[in-house]
Design a protein around this motif. Structure first.
Motif, PDB file in Angstrom:
ATOM      1  N   TYR A  88       0.697  -1.166  -0.013  1.00 33.07           N
ATOM      2  CA  TYR A  88      -0.075   0.136   0.103  1.00 33.07           C
ATOM      3  C   TYR A  88       0.790   1.141   0.114  1.00 33.07           C
ATOM      4  N   ILE A  89       0.848   2.171  -0.991  1.00 39.54           N
ATOM      5  CA  ILE A  89       1.420   3.506  -1.135  1.00 39.54           C
ATOM      6  C   ILE A  89       0.462   4.685  -0.796  1.00 39.54           C
ATOM      7  N   SER A  90       0.718   5.373   0.145  1.00 33.79           N
ATOM      8  CA  SER A  90      -0.042   6.111   0.912  1.00 33.79           C
ATOM      9  C   SER A  90       0.585   7.269   1.124  1.00 33.79           C
ATOM     10  N   ASP A  91       0.061   8.514   1.526  1.00 38.46           N
ATOM     11  CA  ASP A  91       0.663   9.805   1.954  1.00 38.46           C
ATOM     12  C   ASP A  91      -0.353  10.092   3.083  1.00 38.46           C
ATOM     13  N   VAL A  92       0.309  10.746   4.429  1.00 40.12           N
ATOM     14  CA  VAL A  92      -0.463  11.522   5.163  1.00 40.12           C
ATOM     15  C   VAL A  92      -1.236  12.648   4.665  1.00 40.12           C
ATOM     16  N   PHE A  93      -0.715  13.508   3.805  1.00 35.71           N
ATOM     17  CA  PHE A  93      -1.232  14.793   3.302  1.00 35.71           C
ATOM     18  C   PHE A  93      -1.957  14.444   1.958  1.00 35.71           C
ATOM     19  N   CYS A  94      -2.415  13.102   1.575  1.00 35.62           N
ATOM     20  CA  CYS A  94      -3.061  12.914   0.183  1.00 35.62           C
ATOM     21  C   CYS A  94      -4.546  12.704   0.699  1.00 35.62           C
ATOM     22  N   PRO A  98      -0.476  -9.612   5.512  1.00 38.19           N
ATOM     23  CA  PRO A  98       0.193  -8.615   6.058  1.00 38.19           C
ATOM     24  C   PRO A  98       0.113  -7.315   5.071  1.00 38.19           C
ATOM     25  N   VAL A  99      -0.037  -6.144   5.602  1.00 37.42           N
ATOM     26  CA  VAL A  99      -0.097  -4.917   5.002  1.00 37.42           C
ATOM     27  C   VAL A  99       1.385  -4.293   5.047  1.00 37.42           C
ATOM     28  N   ARG A 100       2.256  -4.090   4.032  1.00 40.88           N
ATOM     29  CA  ARG A 100       3.357  -3.233   3.928  1.00 40.88           C
ATOM     30  C   ARG A 100       2.950  -1.998   3.533  1.00 40.88           C
ATOM     31  N   VAL A 101       3.240  -0.987   4.103  1.00 40.24           N
ATOM     32  CA  VAL A 101       2.996   0.530   3.834  1.00 40.24           C
ATOM     33  C   VAL A 101       4.358   1.032   3.324  1.00 40.24           C
ATOM     34  N   LEU A 102       4.255   1.927   2.347  1.00 41.10           N
ATOM     35  CA  LEU A 102       5.018   2.688   1.946  1.00 41.10           C
ATOM     36  C   LEU A 102       4.713   4.184   1.694  1.00 41.10           C
ATOM     37  N   CYS A 103       5.621   5.240   2.060  1.00 41.87           N
ATOM     38  CA  CYS A 103       4.933   6.431   2.201  1.00 41.87           C
ATOM     39  C   CYS A 103       5.408   7.159   0.727  1.00 41.87           C
ATOM     40  N   PRO A 140      -4.162   6.998  -3.615  1.00 39.22           N
ATOM     41  CA  PRO A 140      -3.267   5.788  -3.041  1.00 39.22           C
ATOM     42  C   PRO A 140      -3.136   4.756  -4.209  1.00 39.22           C
ATOM     43  N   THR A 141      -2.110   3.854  -3.777  1.00 41.84           N
ATOM     44  CA  THR A 141      -2.135   2.742  -4.892  1.00 41.84           C
ATOM     45  C   THR A 141      -2.034   1.425  -3.973  1.00 41.84           C
ATOM     46  N   LEU A 142      -2.632   0.470  -4.483  1.00 44.22           N
ATOM     47  CA  LEU A 142      -2.622  -0.708  -3.594  1.00 44.22           C
ATOM     48  C   LEU A 142      -2.484  -1.877  -4.477  1.00 44.22           C
TER      49      LEU A 142
END
Length: 203
Positions: A6-12, A33-38, A176-178
């Motif tokens: 999961y690619i996400s951003d706090v400010f998105c 499991p969820v791997r998160v990339l900023c 986001p992109t998942l």
């Protein structure tokens, strides 16, 4: 191991809107499991007041976002868009470093941490780049967080993860992109905001 990437951003804002979808997917598939990339949505420092001055329809956008996603954008956040109100900075690389530090203190909680900071920002209108509020948002000891943030390895880790995220996104940098990842195979589940039903139908 099969897992969500999961690619996400706090400010998105669309990432904030997607949070309930991601939360539901993670809850329904604990075996993955969820791997998160900023991400790097805000590559240069700016502020909400600056954005609002450049985009007079910004408040209307956030109202549409809430109507589309069901995620309430709080009045404390919306007030910060008004001229003369207290401002709040945005800078993705700095936020990524904070998240990397929290993830070191709370391994395995990257998704929850990302969601906590998004909620604090968009629902509660909290300046999440203000160091004194960060331990409370993240649920970690203030002294421990300060100590970890002074570790040069944390900034390097945040930079590596952001670079990896951009490499994975390629020419289509959308948050986001998942994906669902199984070995070398990646199944794209969402690029940009999608409703739960659309994402679940691809699994």
């Amino acid at each position: 191991m099969t897992h969500f990437l999961y690619i996400s951003d706090v400010f998105c804002p669309w990432c904030y809107g997607f949070a309930p979808v991601m939360h539901r997917l993670a809850a329904e598939h604990p075996e993955w499991p969820v791997r998160v990339l900023c991400g790097s949505l805000v590559e240069e420092p700016t502020t909400l007041q600056t954005m609002a001055a450049k985009s007079p329809t910004l408040r209307a956008f956030f109202e549409r976002l809430a109507a589309t996603t069901g995620q309430a954008v709080g009045e404390p956040f919306l007030r910060r868009l008004e001229p003369g109100e207290e401002d709040a900075p945005l800078f993705s690389p700095e936020m990524a470093t904070v998240l990397a530090a929290v993830n070191k203190l709370k391994p395995g909680c990257a998704l929850e941490t990302m969601e906590a900071f998004q909620t604090a920002f968009y629902r509660d209108g909290i300046n999440v780049l203000y160091p004194p509020v960060q331990p409370g948002v993240a649920g970690v000891d203030p002294d421990a967080l300060t100590h970890v943030l002074h570790d040069p390895a944390i900034m390097a880790e945040a930079e590596r993860e952001s670079e990896e995220a951009l490499e994975l996104l390629g020419d289509f940098v959308v948050y986001p992109t998942l994906w669902l990842v199984d070995g070398e195979d990646r199944l794209l589940l969402s690029r940009g905001y999608s409703r739960y039903e659309a994402v679940a139908s691809r699994l």
